[in-house]
Design a protein around this motif. Structure first.
Motif, mmCIF file in Angstrom:
data_model
loop_
_atom_site.group_PDB
_atom_site.id
_atom_site.type_symbol
_atom_site.label_atom_id
_atom_site.label_comp_id
_atom_site.label_asym_id
_atom_site.label_seq_id
_atom_site.Cartn_x
_atom_site.Cartn_y
_atom_site.Cartn_z
ATOM 1 N N ARG A 54 0.828 -1.220 0.000
ATOM 2 C CA ARG A 54 0.000 0.000 0.000
ATOM 3 C C ARG A 54 0.851 1.254 0.000
ATOM 4 O O ARG A 54 0.665 2.158 -0.829
ATOM 5 C CB ARG A 54 -0.936 -0.015 1.215
ATOM 6 N N GLN A 55 1.827 1.328 0.919
ATOM 7 C CA GLN A 55 2.646 2.532 0.998
ATOM 8 C C GLN A 55 3.653 2.608 -0.144
ATOM 9 O O GLN A 55 3.980 3.696 -0.622
ATOM 10 C CB GLN A 55 3.378 2.607 2.341
ATOM 11 N N LEU A 56 4.108 1.463 -0.625
ATOM 12 C CA LEU A 56 5.005 1.476 -1.779
ATOM 13 C C LEU A 56 4.335 2.120 -2.985
ATOM 14 O O LEU A 56 4.962 2.882 -3.720
ATOM 15 C CB LEU A 56 5.451 0.047 -2.111
ATOM 16 N N ARG A 57 3.052 1.814 -3.187
ATOM 17 C CA ARG A 57 2.335 2.425 -4.310
ATOM 18 C C ARG A 57 2.233 3.931 -4.135
ATOM 19 O O ARG A 57 2.357 4.697 -5.103
ATOM 20 C CB ARG A 57 0.940 1.803 -4.439
ATOM 21 N N LYS A 58 1.969 4.368 -2.919
ATOM 22 C CA LYS A 58 1.847 5.799 -2.666
ATOM 23 C C LYS A 58 3.190 6.516 -2.784
ATOM 24 O O LYS A 58 3.240 7.706 -3.109
ATOM 25 C CB LYS A 58 1.260 6.041 -1.267
ATOM 26 N N SER A 59 4.268 5.813 -2.513
ATOM 27 C CA SER A 59 5.595 6.434 -2.437
ATOM 28 C C SER A 59 6.435 6.186 -3.684
ATOM 29 O O SER A 59 7.660 6.303 -3.633
ATOM 30 C CB SER A 59 6.340 5.905 -1.204
ATOM 31 N N LEU B 232 1.889 16.796 19.220
ATOM 32 C CA LEU B 232 0.580 16.914 18.590
ATOM 33 C C LEU B 232 0.740 16.526 17.125
ATOM 34 O O LEU B 232 1.561 17.112 16.418
ATOM 35 C CB LEU B 232 0.044 18.340 18.691
ATOM 36 N N ILE B 233 -0.030 15.539 16.683
ATOM 37 C CA ILE B 233 -0.043 15.140 15.279
ATOM 38 C C ILE B 233 -1.373 15.558 14.674
ATOM 39 O O ILE B 233 -2.433 15.152 15.150
ATOM 40 C CB ILE B 233 0.155 13.620 15.120
ATOM 41 N N ILE B 234 -1.297 16.393 13.646
ATOM 42 C CA ILE B 234 -2.480 16.839 12.905
ATOM 43 C C ILE B 234 -2.439 16.133 11.552
ATOM 44 O O ILE B 234 -1.456 16.268 10.811
ATOM 45 C CB ILE B 234 -2.490 18.365 12.733
ATOM 46 N N TRP B 235 -3.489 15.387 11.246
ATOM 47 C CA TRP B 235 -3.431 14.521 10.067
ATOM 48 C C TRP B 235 -4.628 14.747 9.162
ATOM 49 O O TRP B 235 -5.766 14.425 9.515
ATOM 50 C CB TRP B 235 -3.401 13.053 10.500
ATOM 51 N N GLY B 236 -4.381 15.325 7.988
ATOM 52 C CA GLY B 236 -5.418 15.418 6.969
ATOM 53 C C GLY B 236 -5.653 14.052 6.362
ATOM 54 O O GLY B 236 -4.723 13.418 5.853
ATOM 55 N N GLU B 237 -6.872 13.556 6.419
ATOM 56 C CA GLU B 237 -7.143 12.168 6.055
ATOM 57 C C GLU B 237 -7.125 11.912 4.554
ATOM 58 O O GLU B 237 -6.938 10.775 4.131
ATOM 59 C CB GLU B 237 -8.473 11.716 6.658
ATOM 60 N N HIS B 238 -7.319 12.954 3.733
ATOM 61 C CA HIS B 238 -7.275 12.779 2.280
ATOM 62 C C HIS B 238 -5.837 12.976 1.788
ATOM 63 O O HIS B 238 -5.542 13.884 1.016
ATOM 64 C CB HIS B 238 -8.234 13.755 1.588
ATOM 65 N N ASP B 239 -4.951 12.113 2.249
ATOM 66 C CA ASP B 239 -3.536 12.215 1.930
ATOM 67 C C ASP B 239 -3.199 11.234 0.816
ATOM 68 O O ASP B 239 -3.323 10.023 0.987
ATOM 69 C CB ASP B 239 -2.694 11.912 3.177
ATOM 70 N N ARG B 240 -2.782 11.754 -0.328
ATOM 71 C CA ARG B 240 -2.429 10.900 -1.466
ATOM 72 C C ARG B 240 -1.111 10.167 -1.259
ATOM 73 O O ARG B 240 -0.833 9.182 -1.946
ATOM 74 C CB ARG B 240 -2.298 11.755 -2.731
ATOM 75 N N TYR B 241 -0.287 10.665 -0.353
ATOM 76 C CA TYR B 241 1.094 10.193 -0.261
ATOM 77 C C TYR B 241 1.357 9.287 0.930
ATOM 78 O O TYR B 241 2.341 8.558 0.941
ATOM 79 C CB TYR B 241 2.039 11.405 -0.197
ATOM 80 N N LEU B 242 0.506 9.356 1.929
ATOM 81 C CA LEU B 242 0.736 8.617 3.164
ATOM 82 C C LEU B 242 -0.562 7.933 3.596
ATOM 83 O O LEU B 242 -1.616 8.576 3.660
ATOM 84 C CB LEU B 242 1.216 9.558 4.277
ATOM 85 N N GLY B 243 -0.474 6.656 3.915
ATOM 86 C CA GLY B 243 -1.635 5.943 4.404
ATOM 87 C C GLY B 243 -1.973 6.346 5.827
ATOM 88 O O GLY B 243 -1.095 6.756 6.595
ATOM 89 N N PRO B 244 -3.228 6.239 6.229
ATOM 90 C CA PRO B 244 -3.641 6.663 7.575
ATOM 91 C C PRO B 244 -2.976 5.858 8.673
ATOM 92 O O PRO B 244 -2.841 6.339 9.804
ATOM 93 C CB PRO B 244 -5.158 6.445 7.570
ATOM 94 N N GLU B 245 -2.516 4.657 8.369
ATOM 95 C CA GLU B 245 -1.913 3.805 9.385
ATOM 96 C C GLU B 245 -0.542 4.295 9.841
ATOM 97 O O GLU B 245 -0.038 3.850 10.871
ATOM 98 C CB GLU B 245 -1.805 2.367 8.871
ATOM 99 N N VAL B 246 0.081 5.222 9.092
ATOM 100 C CA VAL B 246 1.414 5.692 9.494
ATOM 101 C C VAL B 246 1.350 6.954 10.356
ATOM 102 O O VAL B 246 2.376 7.505 10.733
ATOM 103 C CB VAL B 246 2.324 5.945 8.271
ATOM 104 N N ALA B 247 0.155 7.408 10.679
ATOM 105 C CA ALA B 247 0.030 8.667 11.416
ATOM 106 C C ALA B 247 0.626 8.599 12.815
ATOM 107 O O ALA B 247 1.249 9.552 13.280
ATOM 108 C CB ALA B 247 -1.441 9.084 11.489
#
Length: 290
Positions: A145-150, A236-251
């Protein structure tokens, strides 16, 4: 909140022969803002005035290789140890013992995390916008999953070809990233985009910014600080969920690596949460700093 550039001071400091440009504004506890790829200090245009109005002194550098900062030659100049030492130099140049907070987005987060590991005495708090802990990212790059995004990270490992492609297309990949990725219509205006284009066109900037990725893939740059990759400061981690480059699991990193973390996901924001929802990001940031 609109940025009044007449209230900014443009300054330079030097470390080991590399001159770093930064803007400074306000008085009070120091907050350092580290931009992402492929950006510049101006990416914090919504956060600088809010922080200043709230009583903070803000420093927002062009990280080495970007815009008006020097662009040293060679991949080794962009190793994590060099990038984090630049942040330490900025804080020391400000004449304070430590920063109230270091804030990093994307590659700025990629510098902020190891900075907090190497120089814990120089910051009180850490704020991350869509940027995983290095150990978390390293593990994620082993997943399909992350390889495809990266994919672009691996493309950037090829010598010279990425630079030729980006120049021949008038920085189409960069323009699409900062202009089209944000969820909020008009988050990046044509005038804003012109600022980015000017920065990308600086002599040597293209290779320098891509060298961040090349250096990151060198074994000596992966978590090589000599200290455990742990951050004990409040995060504090602020995470925009519509991230094309990073999966939500790496937050969120392993609690063993960052035991004092608060995560806030913003469902209607992209990788560029501070563009999409600046008022929300500003409020979260100020609440965390108080």
């Amino acid at each position: 909140m609109t940025l009044d550039e007449s209230k900014l001071s443009h300054r330079f400091t030097e470390r080991s022969g590399v001159r770093l440009h930064y803007v400074e504004a306000g008085e009070g506890p120091l907050v350092v803002l580290l931009h992402g790829f492929p950006e510049l200090w101006y990416s914090w245009r919504h956060q600088i005035p809010a922080l200043v109005e709230a009583g903070y002194r803000v420093i927002a550098p062009d990280m080495r290789g970007y815009n008006l900062s020097d662009k040293p030659a060679g991949v080794a100049a962009y190793a994590s140890s060099e990038l984090t030492a630049d942040v330490a130099a900025l804080i020391q140049a400000a004449g304070v013992e430590r920063a109230a907070a270091v804030v990093g987005h994307d590659w700025g987060a990629g510098v902020a995390w190891p900075f907090a590991m190497r120089y814990p005495e120089l910051l009180e708090r850490l704020v991350i916008l869509n940027g995983p802990h290095p150990a978390t990212m390293l593990a994620a790059l082993r997943t399909p999953r992350q390889l495809r995004k990266s994919w672009y990270m691996f493309f950037f490992q090829i010598p010279k070809l990425p630079e030729l492609l980006l120049q021949s297309t008038d920085y189409a990949l960069f323009r699409a990233s900062v202009k089209n990725d944000p969820c909020r219509p008009g988050a990046v205006t044509e005038d804003d985009l012109a600022r980015y284009l000017e920065a990308w066109s600086q002599p040597g900037a293209l290779t320098a910014t891509i060298n961040y990725y090349r250096a990151a893939f060198r074994p000596s740059s992966l978590l090589e600080s000599g200290k455990p990759p742990r951050v004990d400061a409040p995060v504090l981690i602020i995470w925009g969920e519509h991230d094309r480059y990073l999966g939500p699991e790496v937050a969120v990193p392993d609690p063993a690596l960052a035991p004092n973390v608060r995560l806030v996901r913003i469902p209607d924001a992209s990788h560029f949460a501070h563009y999409d929802r600046p008022e929300k990001v500003n409020q979260l940031l100020l609440d965390f700093l108080r």
